[in-house]
Design an enzyme around this catalytic site. Structure first.
Site, short mmCIF file in Angstrom:
data_model
loop_
_atom_site.label_atom_id
_atom_site.label_comp_id
_atom_site.label_asym_id
_atom_site.label_seq_id
_atom_site.Cartn_x
_atom_site.Cartn_y
_atom_site.Cartn_z
N TYR A 51 0.85 -1.19 0.00
CA TYR A 51 0.00 0.00 0.00
C TYR A 51 0.88 1.24 0.00
CZ TYR A 51 -4.99 -0.13 -0.04
OH TYR A 51 -6.28 -0.19 -0.47
N GLU A 53 -0.26 4.91 -0.54
CA GLU A 53 -1.00 6.15 -0.81
C GLU A 53 -0.07 7.35 -0.76
OE1 GLU A 53 -4.43 6.35 1.74
OE2 GLU A 53 -5.41 4.71 0.68
N ASP A 197 -7.00 12.37 -25.33
CA ASP A 197 -7.09 10.99 -24.85
C ASP A 197 -6.51 10.10 -25.95
OD1 ASP A 197 -7.81 8.39 -24.28
OD2 ASP A 197 -9.85 8.86 -23.68
N THR A 223 -4.48 5.03 -21.73
CA THR A 223 -4.34 3.73 -21.11
C THR A 223 -2.98 3.18 -21.53
OG1 THR A 223 -5.50 2.73 -22.97
CG2 THR A 223 -6.79 3.16 -20.98
N LYS A 226 -3.13 -0.82 -24.73
CA LYS A 226 -3.63 -0.99 -26.11
C LYS A 226 -2.41 -1.06 -27.03
CE LYS A 226 -8.16 0.97 -25.14
NZ LYS A 226 -8.26 1.84 -23.97
N ARG A 232 -2.86 -3.50 -17.90
CA ARG A 232 -4.06 -2.67 -17.78
C ARG A 232 -3.78 -1.54 -16.81
NH1 ARG A 232 -8.56 -5.01 -20.59
NH2 ARG A 232 -9.48 -3.10 -19.82
N1 DSN Z 1 -13.13 -0.30 -24.27
C1 DSN Z 1 -12.06 0.34 -24.99
C2 DSN Z 1 -12.08 -0.02 -26.42
O1 DSN Z 1 -12.33 -1.16 -26.73
O2 DSN Z 1 -11.82 0.82 -27.27
C3 DSN Z 1 -12.08 1.79 -24.81
O3 DSN Z 1 -11.98 2.07 -23.45
#
Ligand code: DSN
Length: 415
Positions: A51, A53, A197, A223, A226, A232
């Site tokens: 932890y 914080e 984004d 994120t 991807k 994640r």
């Molecule tokens: N769920 C994601 C996607 O598949 O594009 C976006 O957050």
């Protein structure tokens, strides 16, 4: 996973089956990927026991001598890779990252302008069922009906009329380059913050295949799982003068302790993304998406915007006599995984829309190339023409499995 197999055979079996499924199928969901074994190891490490914080050097818990070093290292890697003055690597994922940014920049009720969800935006860009469309006043721009592309003059006119506090540029189903400079000019003209984004395209940006959002954007969210090919998680990048507001919005504003195992795995992914091999990977993603688009276009598929500049294609199946959901389910039976998706101006409902969304990040991680994309395009064509033909689906699933054996995926067991 010897310990797991003994202590919890049920979960072990399901993970193994998922692994085999990922190994033996062609995965075309543009937001999915295969992380490296190194990322998996950091992600599954003892850091999950901690932890922490607060931020490095300013924690509310003792015992941070190694966690502080890890988070600092990851922050420095993120700043260097994206050319940012400040990085926060604690957001649990993209939605909380966006929420934290809005909390930092706006009062409730102020205008949040983003790309409409059915036109390729994200829920958290102010869609009505997301808290972002409830706490703030949503203003939505769209793509043009004829071209499927963003009309920057229309975005400017809407921004001048609505005077949003934040403009978001970014998408989950937009196959074309985003003009961050044009968005930056519009934001400055109306006195709005520009938030980029880049969740879908972060790997293309660091790999040199898409222009970056800095210095045009005030804040960047992404994120990490991807095209960036990490665990994640998410990050927020910004200029120094916004750093304190962003950090306070993430913690204590929205989150508790950071997920240190994820932070470390993000660091591993960022190190990988800084290599020449990753640049070649990003190039392969885009080349493969174009090859798949060419093959499908030649077979009479209607691609939104006519093709792609990035990692994804949006296919409007309206002219094929099949819905997106029917097509996606039939393709899954044939070993090809994609998601059904609304297309701009879709006459159908989101749960059974007219389109499918296809992307090449995962197949490119397996080092598949343009020849394989053309073969996949031919299979998609056959399945869409005969979605209820079980023998066809079984034959193609077998051929898909054979193809996958030739292109092992990172981080997975070999067949
Ligand atoms: N769920 C994601 C996607 O598949 O594009 C976006 O957050």
């Amino acid at each position: 996973m010897e310990a797991l197999s003994k202590s919890d055979p049920e979960i072990f079996r399901l993970i193994r089956e998922e692994e085999q499924y990922q190994r033996d199928s062609v995965r075309l969901i543009p937001s999915e990927n295969y992380v490296s074994q190194a990322v998996l190891e950091a992600s599954g490490s003892v850091l999950t026991n901690k932890y922490s914080e607060g931020y490095p050097g300013r924690r509310y818990y003792e015992g941070q001598r190694f966690v502080d070093q890890i988070e600092t290292l990851v922050i420095e890697r993120a700043k260097a890779l994206f050319g940012a003055e400040h990085a926060n690597v604690q957001p649990y994922s993209g939605s909380p990252a966006n929420l934290a940014v809005y909390l930092a920049l706006m009062k409730p009720g102020e205008g949040l302008m983003g790309l409409s969800l059915p036109h390729g935006g994200h829920l958290t860009h102010g869609w009505n069922v997301s808290v972002t469309g409830m706490l703030w006043r949503p203003v939505r721009y769209t793509v043009e009906r004829e071209t499927g592309r963003i009309d920057y003059d229309a975005v400017r006119a809407l921004a001048l009329k609505e005077r949003p506090r934040v403009i978001v540029t970014g998408a989950t189903a937009y196959p074309r380059l985003l003009d961050f400079a044009a968005f930056g000019q519009i934001a400055r003209e109306v006195g709005a913050y520009l938030v980029a984004d880049i969740a879908h395209i972060a790997g293309l940006i660091v790999g040199g295949m898409h222009p970056g959002p800095l210095p045009h954007a005030d804040v960047v969210t992404t994120t990490t799982h991807k095209t960036l090919r990490g665990p994640r998680g998410a990050m927020i990048l910004c200029r120094k003068e916004l750093a304190e507001r962003i950090d306070r919005a993430v913690f204590p504003g929205l989150q508790g302790g950071p997920h240190n195992h994820t932070t470390a795995a993000i660091g591993v992914a960022l190190k990988e993304a800084a290599t020449p091999a990753f640049r070649a990977y990003a190039e392969r993603i885009v080349r493969n998406a174009r090859a798949l688009a060419d093959e499908l276009g030649a077979r009479g598929f209607n691609l939104v915007s006519g093709g792609t500049d990035n990692h994804l294609l949006l296919v409007d199946l309206g002219n094929k006599g099949i819905t997106g959901k029917q097509a996606a389910k039939a393709l899954d039976r044939a070993g090809i995984i994609c998601n059904y998706n609304t297309v701009p101006y879709d006459p159908r409902k989101p749960f059974d829309p007219s389109g499918i969304r296809l992307g090449t990040p995962a197949v490119s991680s397996r080092a598949m190339g343009e020849g394989e994309m053309r073969q996949i395009g031919r299979w998609i064509d056959e399945v869409v023409a005969r979605p209820d033909d079980a023998a066809l689906a079984a034959r193609i699933a077998g051929a898909v499995g054979e193809l996958c054996r030739q292109f092992p995926a990172p981080g997975l067991l070999r067949a």
